[in-house]
Design a protein around this motif. Structure first.
Motif, PDB file in Angstrom:
ATOM      1  N   GLY A  77      -7.993  11.276   0.715  1.00 33.78           N
ATOM      2  CA  GLY A  77      -8.155  10.632  -0.309  1.00 33.78           C
ATOM      3  C   GLY A  77      -7.440   9.484  -0.819  1.00 33.78           C
ATOM      4  N   ILE A  78      -6.035   9.888  -1.144  1.00 35.52           N
ATOM      5  CA  ILE A  78      -5.094   9.086  -1.557  1.00 35.52           C
ATOM      6  C   ILE A  78      -5.110   7.766  -0.739  1.00 35.52           C
ATOM      7  CG2 ILE A  78      -2.628   8.798  -1.823  1.00 35.52           C
ATOM      8  CD1 ILE A  78      -2.416  11.672  -2.335  1.00 35.52           C
ATOM      9  N   LEU A  79      -5.165   7.938   0.815  1.00 39.94           N
ATOM     10  CA  LEU A  79      -5.042   6.567   1.667  1.00 39.94           C
ATOM     11  C   LEU A  79      -6.297   5.936   1.137  1.00 39.94           C
ATOM     12  CD1 LEU A  79      -4.094   8.617   5.001  1.00 39.94           C
ATOM     13  CD2 LEU A  79      -2.774   6.795   3.757  1.00 39.94           C
ATOM     14  N   SER A  80      -7.552   6.541   1.045  1.00 38.51           N
ATOM     15  CA  SER A  80      -8.479   5.494   0.660  1.00 38.51           C
ATOM     16  C   SER A  80      -8.314   5.064  -0.659  1.00 38.51           C
ATOM     17  CB  SER A  80      -9.903   6.504   0.280  1.00 38.51           C
ATOM     18  OG  SER A  80     -10.136   7.376   1.448  1.00 38.51           O
ATOM     19  N   ASP A  81      -8.037   5.639  -1.597  1.00 35.16           N
ATOM     20  CA  ASP A  81      -7.442   4.960  -2.938  1.00 35.16           C
ATOM     21  C   ASP A  81      -6.721   3.973  -2.788  1.00 35.16           C
ATOM     22  OD1 ASP A  81      -9.230   6.745  -4.024  1.00 35.16           O
ATOM     23  OD2 ASP A  81      -7.614   8.070  -4.888  1.00 35.16           O
ATOM     24  N   CYS A  82      -5.770   3.884  -1.922  1.00 34.50           N
ATOM     25  CA  CYS A  82      -4.604   2.886  -1.811  1.00 34.50           C
ATOM     26  C   CYS A  82      -4.913   1.711  -0.649  1.00 34.50           C
ATOM     27  CB  CYS A  82      -3.330   3.470  -1.228  1.00 34.50           C
ATOM     28  SG  CYS A  82      -2.858   4.842  -2.733  1.00 34.50           S
ATOM     29  N   GLY A  83      -6.171   1.711  -0.137  1.00 38.29           N
ATOM     30  CA  GLY A  83      -6.619   0.531   0.411  1.00 38.29           C
ATOM     31  C   GLY A  83      -6.707   0.601   2.061  1.00 38.29           C
ATOM     32  N   PHE A  84      -6.378   1.890   2.536  1.00 36.55           N
ATOM     33  CA  PHE A  84      -6.452   1.862   4.071  1.00 36.55           C
ATOM     34  C   PHE A  84      -7.520   2.124   4.573  1.00 36.55           C
ATOM     35  CE2 PHE A  84      -2.054   3.268   2.574  1.00 36.55           C
ATOM     36  CZ  PHE A  84      -1.262   2.465   3.382  1.00 36.55           C
ATOM     37  N   ARG A 124       0.770  -1.247  -0.175  1.00 37.92           N
ATOM     38  CA  ARG A 124      -0.150   0.025   0.022  1.00 37.92           C
ATOM     39  C   ARG A 124       0.991   1.348   0.091  1.00 37.92           C
ATOM     40  NH1 ARG A 124      -4.009  -0.915   4.659  1.00 37.92           N
ATOM     41  NH2 ARG A 124      -2.441  -1.401   5.523  1.00 37.92           N
ATOM     42  N   VAL A 125       1.955   1.275   0.525  1.00 37.37           N
ATOM     43  CA  VAL A 125       2.863   2.195   0.579  1.00 37.37           C
ATOM     44  C   VAL A 125       3.333   2.501  -0.904  1.00 37.37           C
ATOM     45  CG1 VAL A 125       5.181   3.144   1.426  1.00 37.37           C
ATOM     46  CG2 VAL A 125       3.679   1.746   3.118  1.00 37.37           C
ATOM     47  N   ASN A 126       3.677   1.678  -1.505  1.00 38.84           N
ATOM     48  CA  ASN A 126       4.197   1.855  -2.939  1.00 38.84           C
ATOM     49  C   ASN A 126       2.818   2.349  -3.848  1.00 38.84           C
ATOM     50  OD1 ASN A 126       7.146   1.065  -3.547  1.00 38.84           O
ATOM     51  ND2 ASN A 126       6.107  -0.737  -1.974  1.00 38.84           N
ATOM     52  N   ARG A 127       1.696   1.817  -3.717  1.00 42.95           N
ATOM     53  CA  ARG A 127       0.573   2.369  -4.104  1.00 42.95           C
ATOM     54  C   ARG A 127       0.364   3.989  -3.849  1.00 42.95           C
ATOM     55  NH1 ARG A 127      -4.467  -1.248  -2.110  1.00 42.95           N
ATOM     56  NH2 ARG A 127      -3.525  -3.307  -2.590  1.00 42.95           N
ATOM     57  N   ILE A 128       0.920   4.225  -2.802  1.00 40.05           N
ATOM     58  CA  ILE A 128       0.842   5.841  -2.467  1.00 40.05           C
ATOM     59  C   ILE A 128       1.866   6.545  -3.554  1.00 40.05           C
ATOM     60  CG2 ILE A 128       1.364   7.596  -1.123  1.00 40.05           C
ATOM     61  CD1 ILE A 128       0.441   5.771   1.348  1.00 40.05           C
ATOM     62  N   TRP A 129       2.986   6.039  -3.554  1.00 40.88           N
ATOM     63  CA  TRP A 129       3.914   6.509  -4.389  1.00 40.88           C
ATOM     64  C   TRP A 129       3.617   6.664  -5.832  1.00 40.88           C
ATOM     65  CZ3 TRP A 129       7.936   9.606  -4.213  1.00 40.88           C
ATOM     66  CH2 TRP A 129       8.596   9.592  -5.500  1.00 40.88           C
ATOM     67  N   HIS A 130       2.916   5.512  -6.177  1.00 40.14           N
ATOM     68  CA  HIS A 130       2.478   5.564  -7.613  1.00 40.14           C
ATOM     69  C   HIS A 130       1.207   6.206  -7.985  1.00 40.14           C
ATOM     70  CE1 HIS A 130       5.864   3.170  -9.046  1.00 40.14           C
ATOM     71  NE2 HIS A 130       5.393   2.344  -8.192  1.00 40.14           N
ATOM     72  N   HIS A 131       0.330   6.885  -6.983  1.00 38.67           N
ATOM     73  CA  HIS A 131      -0.728   7.422  -7.192  1.00 38.67           C
ATOM     74  C   HIS A 131      -0.850   8.621  -7.979  1.00 38.67           C
ATOM     75  CE1 HIS A 131      -4.521   9.696  -5.910  1.00 38.67           C
ATOM     76  NE2 HIS A 131      -4.762   8.471  -5.598  1.00 38.67           N
ATOM     77  N   ARG A 132      -1.385   8.800  -8.828  1.00 42.85           N
ATOM     78  CA  ARG A 132      -1.512  10.007  -9.820  1.00 42.85           C
ATOM     79  C   ARG A 132      -1.633  11.364  -9.218  1.00 42.85           C
ATOM     80  NH1 ARG A 132      -4.989  11.680 -14.399  1.00 42.85           N
ATOM     81  NH2 ARG A 132      -5.207   9.460 -15.015  1.00 42.85           N
TER      82      ARG A 132
END
Ligand code: FE2
Ligand code: FE2
Length: 169
Positions: free
Chosen positions: A102-109, A6-14
């Protein structure tokens, strides 16, 4: 779930990358501390080290891994609204928390996880006391700055007591 996925998802989040790009443009000519991926990861790793040393991480491996993910999420996101401070004068802990939600929700937290991360972000400029992670996060944010190697040290408005004039951790 893969470790730190999930941390890497944050990094790649648009949206995350868009904010990073804006901050980079604002800080291109900045001689004082910048808000870069290096700073974000230094804060995450220093917080993790401080938490390990304080014995404040959970014992169970899966709980410890979750705690580490939350610490890294907070590290990556705590200054992400910095451009809104430059553009609109919004204190960046507030701007960052709003963007981070919003980013945290998108990334599954999950909601409870988001609450902790947002609390760390909102309090990262003020919370120096207490038994939770926030004062460690505050300290890590300051410790991450290598004032001893900074050419702008003399002009910086940080009080001398706050500056890292030698290597501490
Ligand atoms: Fe900050
Ligand atoms: Fe910071």
């Amino acid at each position: 779930m893969m470790e730190m996925e999930r941390v890497n998802r944050i990094w790649h989040h648009r949206g995350y990358q868009e904010c990073l790009g804006k901050i980079r443009v604002h800080e291109e000519a900045r001689e004082f501390c910048r808000h870069t991926p290096e700073h974000f990861l230094d804060v995450a790793r220093l917080t993790y080290i401080l938490a390990l040393e304080a014995g404040s991480l959970p014992e169970k491996p899966e709980e410890r891994e979750e705690a580490r993910e939350l610490i890294y999420a907070a590290g990556l996101l705590h200054d992400i609204g910095r451009h809104l401070q430059y553009e609109e004068g919004i204190p960046h802990e507030k701007a960052s928390a709003e963007i981070a939600e919003g980013i945290l929700s998108d990334c599954g937290f999950a909601e409870e996880e988001r609450e902790l991360v947002l609390y760390l972000i909102r309090s990262h400029r003020t919370r120096q006391q207490g038994k939770d992670l926030a004062p460690l996060f505050y300290r890590a944010d300051k410790l991450s700055r290598n004032c001893f190697a900074c050419p702008a040290q003399e002009k910086c408005d940080w009080p001398e007591t706050k500056k890292n004039l030698e290597i501490k951790l």
